[in-house]
Design a protein around this motif. Structure first.
Motif, PDB file in Angstrom:
ATOM      1  N   SER A  95     -23.165  12.875   7.177  1.00  7.69           N
ATOM      2  CA  SER A  95     -23.417  11.690   6.213  1.00  7.69           C
ATOM      3  C   SER A  95     -24.731  11.003   6.573  1.00  7.69           C
ATOM      4  O   SER A  95     -24.836  10.423   7.712  1.00  7.69           O
ATOM      5  CB  SER A  95     -22.375  10.876   5.895  1.00  7.69           C
ATOM      6  N   LYS A  96     -25.803  10.825   5.643  1.00  7.34           N
ATOM      7  CA  LYS A  96     -26.895  10.107   5.703  1.00  7.34           C
ATOM      8  C   LYS A  96     -26.590   8.503   5.628  1.00  7.34           C
ATOM      9  O   LYS A  96     -26.424   8.273   4.456  1.00  7.34           O
ATOM     10  CB  LYS A  96     -27.950  10.329   5.018  1.00  7.34           C
ATOM     11  N   VAL A  97     -26.487   7.930   6.722  1.00  9.62           N
ATOM     12  CA  VAL A  97     -26.525   6.329   6.555  1.00  9.62           C
ATOM     13  C   VAL A  97     -27.574   5.767   5.954  1.00  9.62           C
ATOM     14  O   VAL A  97     -27.403   5.117   5.127  1.00  9.62           O
ATOM     15  CB  VAL A  97     -26.153   5.693   7.928  1.00  9.62           C
ATOM     16  N   SER A  98     -28.776   6.159   6.534  1.00  8.36           N
ATOM     17  CA  SER A  98     -30.099   5.586   5.972  1.00  8.36           C
ATOM     18  C   SER A  98     -31.103   6.153   6.619  1.00  8.36           C
ATOM     19  O   SER A  98     -31.013   6.938   7.795  1.00  8.36           O
ATOM     20  CB  SER A  98     -30.183   4.013   6.498  1.00  8.36           C
ATOM     21  N   ARG A  99     -32.271   6.016   6.149  1.00  5.44           N
ATOM     22  CA  ARG A  99     -33.412   7.026   6.956  1.00  5.44           C
ATOM     23  C   ARG A  99     -33.996   6.467   8.245  1.00  5.44           C
ATOM     24  O   ARG A  99     -34.091   7.134   9.072  1.00  5.44           O
ATOM     25  CB  ARG A  99     -34.703   6.518   6.083  1.00  5.44           C
ATOM     26  N   ARG A 100     -33.606   5.195   8.506  1.00  2.00           N
ATOM     27  CA  ARG A 100     -33.730   4.592   9.773  1.00  2.00           C
ATOM     28  C   ARG A 100     -32.597   4.928  10.770  1.00  2.00           C
ATOM     29  O   ARG A 100     -32.680   5.391  12.003  1.00  2.00           O
ATOM     30  CB  ARG A 100     -34.008   2.999   9.849  1.00  2.00           C
ATOM     31  N   SER A 101     -31.495   4.682  10.286  1.00  2.00           N
ATOM     32  CA  SER A 101     -30.245   4.833  11.259  1.00  2.00           C
ATOM     33  C   SER A 101     -29.832   6.374  11.541  1.00  2.00           C
ATOM     34  O   SER A 101     -29.455   6.677  12.634  1.00  2.00           O
ATOM     35  CB  SER A 101     -28.873   3.890  10.685  1.00  2.00           C
ATOM     36  N   GLY A 102     -30.154   7.138  10.556  1.00  2.00           N
ATOM     37  CA  GLY A 102     -29.810   8.638  10.788  1.00  2.00           C
ATOM     38  C   GLY A 102     -28.500   9.190  10.270  1.00  2.00           C
ATOM     39  O   GLY A 102     -28.117   8.357   9.253  1.00  2.00           O
ATOM     40  N   ARG A 103     -27.772   9.918  10.977  1.00  2.00           N
ATOM     41  CA  ARG A 103     -26.718  10.685  10.339  1.00  2.00           C
ATOM     42  C   ARG A 103     -25.527  10.320  11.287  1.00  2.00           C
ATOM     43  O   ARG A 103     -25.528   9.718  12.609  1.00  2.00           O
ATOM     44  CB  ARG A 103     -26.699  12.099  10.509  1.00  2.00           C
ATOM     45  N   SER A 104     -24.178  10.358  10.686  1.00  2.00           N
ATOM     46  CA  SER A 104     -22.967  10.442  11.322  1.00  2.00           C
ATOM     47  C   SER A 104     -22.137  11.410  10.824  1.00  2.00           C
ATOM     48  O   SER A 104     -22.289  11.971   9.864  1.00  2.00           O
ATOM     49  CB  SER A 104     -22.343   8.810  10.895  1.00  2.00           C
ATOM     50  N   ILE A 105     -21.146  11.749  11.644  1.00  2.00           N
ATOM     51  CA  ILE A 105     -20.290  12.991  11.356  1.00  2.00           C
ATOM     52  C   ILE A 105     -19.101  12.425  10.626  1.00  2.00           C
ATOM     53  O   ILE A 105     -18.600  11.205  10.844  1.00  2.00           O
ATOM     54  CB  ILE A 105     -19.713  13.444  12.617  1.00  2.00           C
ATOM     55  N   THR A 106     -18.722  13.005   9.568  1.00  2.00           N
ATOM     56  CA  THR A 106     -17.702  12.634   8.436  1.00  2.00           C
ATOM     57  C   THR A 106     -16.318  13.254   9.153  1.00  2.00           C
ATOM     58  O   THR A 106     -16.203  13.884   9.922  1.00  2.00           O
ATOM     59  CB  THR A 106     -17.845  13.246   7.204  1.00  2.00           C
ATOM     60  N   ALA A 107     -15.029  12.812   8.406  1.00  2.00           N
ATOM     61  CA  ALA A 107     -13.880  13.325   8.930  1.00  2.00           C
ATOM     62  C   ALA A 107     -13.792  14.696   8.711  1.00  2.00           C
ATOM     63  O   ALA A 107     -13.464  15.642   9.656  1.00  2.00           O
ATOM     64  CB  ALA A 107     -12.737  12.729   8.047  1.00  2.00           C
ATOM     65  N   ALA A 108     -14.411  15.474   7.642  1.00  2.00           N
ATOM     66  CA  ALA A 108     -14.526  16.798   7.459  1.00  2.00           C
ATOM     67  C   ALA A 108     -15.235  17.545   8.531  1.00  2.00           C
ATOM     68  O   ALA A 108     -14.804  18.633   9.075  1.00  2.00           O
ATOM     69  CB  ALA A 108     -15.298  17.214   6.020  1.00  2.00           C
ATOM     70  N   GLY A 109     -16.356  16.837   8.980  1.00  2.00           N
ATOM     71  CA  GLY A 109     -17.058  17.310  10.336  1.00  2.00           C
ATOM     72  C   GLY A 109     -16.472  17.311  11.511  1.00  2.00           C
ATOM     73  O   GLY A 109     -16.327  18.420  12.242  1.00  2.00           O
TER      74      GLY A 109
END
Length: 338
Positions: free
Chosen positions: A63-77
């Motif tokens: 999931s893309k949190v923000s352009r600056r913060s980047g991505r995080s993994i989801t529960a499905a991930g």
């Protein structure tokens, strides 16, 4: 047009999920690219990482949190990470050991350079009790080294950020011995991690073991989580089960191995429990022809004692590298904290 190997794409996506899954915060493509290279030996440019992240976003795995913060993994991930490409994950621990040994730059005589570490996270409210539980283990010498590093919430250790409400602890990993021998030209076969039974303050036999070549999880993390150690009892009474690792080296290298062990000891690294002889079993473990066995103390033994005391811990064994001089004596650190 070059043909895209779908299998290779899946492996690269899984590697990115591993990086995000082990992170305590969101990551951008630049950081992901660096960690892929440093932690998994996967070379992917930032552009390639962004391409894969777009695919993972579309599948709901990141999931893309923000352009600056980047991505995080989801529960499905996380679910995909635990189930996908099982055959690729077999032997992951063995590969990680080899990579960290190669990346280690520790100079045993100058006592400088990068050294492999384990990272553990404790709830801030329980950290004082954890230190008390670990103290007896460090006093008994049931560790690779008494060198540690501590970071508060928001800080980082070995590239891992400490989550809010937690304290991070870095302990020296036994792979430092692999790296030291490798740089001296001595090949080492890392066979398994296990629980080693002590009697009368002496190593006796391995009771449980997990072969690195057939595992996707670090054995020490499994044994700690399963409450299969009695490290505190071993420290107090000289009898119990500790975390240990088994290696093999060419028998003809033993004189150099013993010399390196002595030199490591001068750098406060004393993780060798037993050194065998050519072709002879060590702690009831047989070795190959013209081979000698080495039994190494598990770097997470002090942490295991804290877990035995009922303290909740999040472990990241073999999590990365730190400069040796950034670690300090357990006793000096705890004295400053008291």
């Amino acid at each position: 047009m070059a043909r895209i190997d779908s299998r290779e794409v899946e492996r690269e996506k899984l590697a990115i999920l591993r990086v995000l899954g082990s992170a305590s915060n969101c990551l951008g493509s630049q950081v992901i690219s660096r960690r892929l290279r440093d932690e998994y030996g996967v070379e992917l440019s930032e552009r390639a990482v962004r391409y894969h992240l777009g695919l993972l976003d579309g599948q709901g795995l990141t999931s893309k949190v923000s352009r600056r913060s980047g991505r995080s993994i989801t529960a499905a991930g996380l679910d995909e990470l635990s189930n996908a490409l099982v055959t690729d994950k077999v032997g992951f621990v063995s590969d990680k050991i080899e990579l960290l040994a190669y990346q280690s730059t520790f100079d045993v005589d100058r006592q400088t350079g990068l050294i492999p570490v384990n990272i553990s996270f404790f709830k801030s409210s329980q950290f004082s009790d954890a230190l008390k539980a670990m103290a007896q283990v460090y006093k008994a010498g049931i560790c690779v080294s008494d060198r540690i590093a501590i970071a508060e919430s928001g800080g980082s250790l070995g590239g891992l950020q400490v989550p809010d409400g937690y304290v991070g602890l870095a302990t020296v990993c036994s792979i430092v011995i692999n790296g030291t021998l490798l740089k001296a030209g001595i090949p080492m076969d890392s066979r398994f991690g296990g629980t080693l039974q002590f009697r009368q303050n002496r190593p006796w036999r391995f009771c449980d073991l997990i072969h690195y070549s057939g595992s996707s999880l670090d054995p020490s993390e499994i044994f700690i989580a399963s409450r299969m150690t009695t490290v505190a009892d071993t420290a107090r009474r000289g009898a119990g089960k500790i975390l240990a690792n088994f290696r093999e080296v060419p028998a003809m290298s033993l004189p150099l191995v013993r010399d390196l062990i002595n030199r490591l000891g001068k750098a406060s690294i004393r993780g060798i429990v037993a050194v065998g002889e050519s072709g002879k079993p060590v702690c009831e473990v047989p070795v190959g022809l013209n081979k000698a066995g080495l039994v190494l103390t598990g770097g997470l033994n002090p942490v295991a004692a804290a877990a035995e005391a009922g303290i909740a811990i999040r472990n990241r064994a073999m999590s990365g590298l730190m400069e040796f001089r950034s670690l300090h004596s357990f006793w000096d650190v705890t004295k400053q904290l008291s």
